[in-house]
Design a protein around this motif. Sequence first.
Motif, short mmCIF file in Angstrom:
data_model
loop_
_atom_site.label_atom_id
_atom_site.label_comp_id
_atom_site.label_asym_id
_atom_site.label_seq_id
_atom_site.Cartn_x
_atom_site.Cartn_y
_atom_site.Cartn_z
N ARG A 1 0.83 -1.12 0.04
CA ARG A 1 0.01 0.11 -0.19
C ARG A 1 1.05 1.25 -0.14
N GLU B 1 -0.40 3.92 -2.84
CA GLU B 1 -1.83 4.09 -2.48
C GLU B 1 -1.79 5.11 -1.15
N ALA B 2 -1.12 4.81 -0.22
CA ALA B 2 -0.91 5.54 0.92
C ALA B 2 -0.15 7.03 0.74
N GLY B 3 0.87 6.99 -0.37
CA GLY B 3 1.46 8.14 -0.85
C GLY B 3 0.88 8.96 -2.13
N GLY B 4 -0.21 8.40 -2.36
CA GLY B 4 -1.07 9.05 -3.62
C GLY B 4 -0.30 8.94 -4.96
N HIS B 5 0.59 8.04 -5.06
CA HIS B 5 1.54 7.98 -6.57
C HIS B 5 0.61 7.21 -7.37
N ALA B 6 0.64 7.57 -8.79
CA ALA B 6 0.09 6.92 -9.84
C ALA B 6 0.91 5.66 -10.33
N ASP C 1 2.66 11.44 -11.32
CA ASP C 1 3.50 11.35 -10.02
C ASP C 1 3.89 9.92 -9.67
N PRO D 1 -0.85 0.63 -8.42
CA PRO D 1 -1.59 0.90 -7.18
C PRO D 1 -2.35 -0.63 -6.76
N ARG E 1 -5.22 -1.79 -4.38
CA ARG E 1 -6.31 -1.31 -3.61
C ARG E 1 -6.19 -2.01 -2.09
N GLN F 1 -6.67 3.29 -12.74
CA GLN F 1 -5.33 3.27 -12.23
C GLN F 1 -4.35 2.28 -12.99
#
Lengths: 413, 413
Positions: B199, B202-207, B352, B379, B381, B396
């Motif tokens: 994760r 996901e946790a860092g908001g990276h694509a 990103d 990512p 989920r 994604q």
Amino acid sequence: VTDWARLTIDAEELQNHIDRLGEVGALEAGGLFRGLYDRNWQRAIDLVEGWMAEAGLVARRDAVGNLFGRSEGTASSRCVASGSHIDTVRSGGRYDGALGVLAALSAVKALLRACGPPKKSLEVLVTCEEEGSRFRSNFWGSRAIIGKVLPSEARALFDSDGVGLGDAMREVGLDPARIPQAARGDIDAFIELHIEQGRVLEAGGHAIGVVDTITGMHQARVEVTGRQDHAGTTPMDLRRDAMAGAAEMVQRIAELATEMGRPAVATVGTMSVRPGAVNIVPGEVVFTVDARHPVPEQHVRLAEQVRRTIEEVARRRGLGLQVQPILDHQPVPMDATVMAAIEAGALAEGLDYLVMASGAGHDSQILAERIPAGMIFVPSRDGRSHSPAEHTPIEQIVPGVRVLARALHRLAY
Amino acid sequence: VTDWARLTIDAEELQNHIDRLGEVGALEAGGLFRGLYDRNWQRAIDLVEGWMAEAGLVARRDAVGNLFGRSEGTASSRCVASGSHIDTVRSGGRYDGALGVLAALSAVKALLRACGPPKKSLEVLVTCEEEGSRFRSNFWGSRAIIGKVLPSEARALFDSDGVGLGDAMREVGLDPARIPQAARGDIDAFIELHIEQGRVLEAGGHAIGVVDTITGMHQARVEVTGRQDHAGTTPMDLRRDAMAGAAEMVQRIAELATEMGRPAVATVGTMSVRPGAVNIVPGEVVFTVDARHPVPEQHVRLAEQVRRTIEEVARRRGLGLQVQPILDHQPVPMDATVMAAIEAGALAEGLDYLVMASGAGHDSQILAERIPAGMIFVPSRDGRSHSPAEHTPIEQIVPGVRVLARALHRLAY
């Protein structure tokens, strides 16, 4: 005034009894097993009954199979008893229980030889079951004596082969409906000699332990729930690792008891980890806690601290927690008068004795509810018990039997 | 100069492929399983082979059953490949492996539409086995491609039904004697798109994750020996408690990795306790350690610190210790040129992206020994993988496929 020089314990006979009883139920793989009402249990009871008769005691079995060997008192209808249990754990040793039976027989014989018949009757007591190793019927014999076995229990319990406890009773000629008749109201005092089952006496160089309390016992099942994750792809800071949390709990529980000091003990004896793969962060860990202290306030405090510590760790780590009590026994104090009789005996024998708690459960804790009770510990070699390695040399046993004889004399003559 | 506006990923088709392939091997209880050479594995390979033909690729299977769909290069006999594995773990999800196959197919189709035929041949690669879930033959397909499978392996491995790997090969028309023919010497670059299985993105908001290293992995079995004791009669200060010692080890191991910081990880995933009774101090505890770091020096340091910590705890507590290595994989760096092609693609797409290590093992770590390799992560989920809950939404996935297409273009056109 008794001439104590004349009190002689027949060490050779006692050792012979230990050896012969120790062969009954011996397993090929080592150790022995006598389960309640099984063939070896019957042989053991018969053997001891024969020795009682040789000693001039009147043998009697009660409604659950407890055996009593009685020397009638000259001046009272009340009695003083000593003994222990005849059953064993699986792969058990020769001393746990059996020694208390044979020591009582040896002490009573010595007293009768040296002092003649007692004022109150003396009884050698053989409880039929304490360990609960065939049926989960722990303290069956002693509970029957204080009227705490319901006939319905005999219908509710089964051994691992599916044999009901009631049927097992009937096979040895006992009738479950008669269980309440085993209750006794005429015993003024009970003394149980037992191996310590620990290494406190040995480590401290003490000859005898005088038990002042049988410890309180708190057992619980702890279920820790985290999140199952991939061991490679989940950074440490994103984990809710049930195993790491449980490990901290286990370590803190041991520290709590260590910091509280003797005789507090706390043990985590079982643990299972799910899903249980090398490369998966565990999602669930279940373990058990066993925490004991003989002082009621400390016992409660220890159990509470264990609980609070577990909760604190779970909360801090974001883990789910379910704590289910398994059992909670309060400490049982021994009777002051019986203890005093034992201590006086030890002093008169010039022995280095230690007043101590029993960390294990014993028939005495059950009988104590209705009968003034006390216990004498003799050392266990290397603290070993519930094991074929269980051993106490006869030189360490005889002083205990002498103390037992003196205490019985004080209470019954 | 390519007109990148014309590069269109067919998201609808890709989702349809994911869904259809995800039905092959679906289990009633949820999740799916495709084991090497089993019926569902065959159906999956056939399905993908059909899609390759529809895309105008020339499909070919090698001596172990790896599948290649090739678009012939116009200016070189060398090729550039992309793909992943078709087998799954038991109760696995639809994305692990399968997504890399379908993403490669989608990217190659988009490139052929937008840019015409490549200079170097483009191949969509479907490795026959990575997980080792039927036979313990992990990385079977990729190892065959670099010539690291011996024909004798096919005789040594059996599935849980006792079927030999060689017989399983023959059942699908493959001859174990031909395994060496699977080796390739003509692949200039390999790119594997894969779900992250964690994760971090996901946790860092990276694509996108651009993998720079596949982590090193050290696994060991640790056996801690103390002294089995009675939980009630053995004071804390006289114990040698294997469980308390193991608990301290487990906690310290987790702390080591946490203090070292990302991406160090260390996991204790299994533990067994003997004898395993509520009221017995454990005499023996066996657990496993899995410690990973992608930087070679740090990987060695982490494994050494784990070892030293365990030894220190055992020594201080007077516990016996046996540590048996299970495996020790060094970190595998990805190829700088392939990584640069991926990063350039991500930059051009304005995404990103995070340069990161892979904490899990992949075909790329095997192929990298002979072939310049790189990986693209999309990512996962909630970080879920090896589970029916495995999921990545198509929105994604498509950015990852676009980056893959750009990188393949840079390497093959």
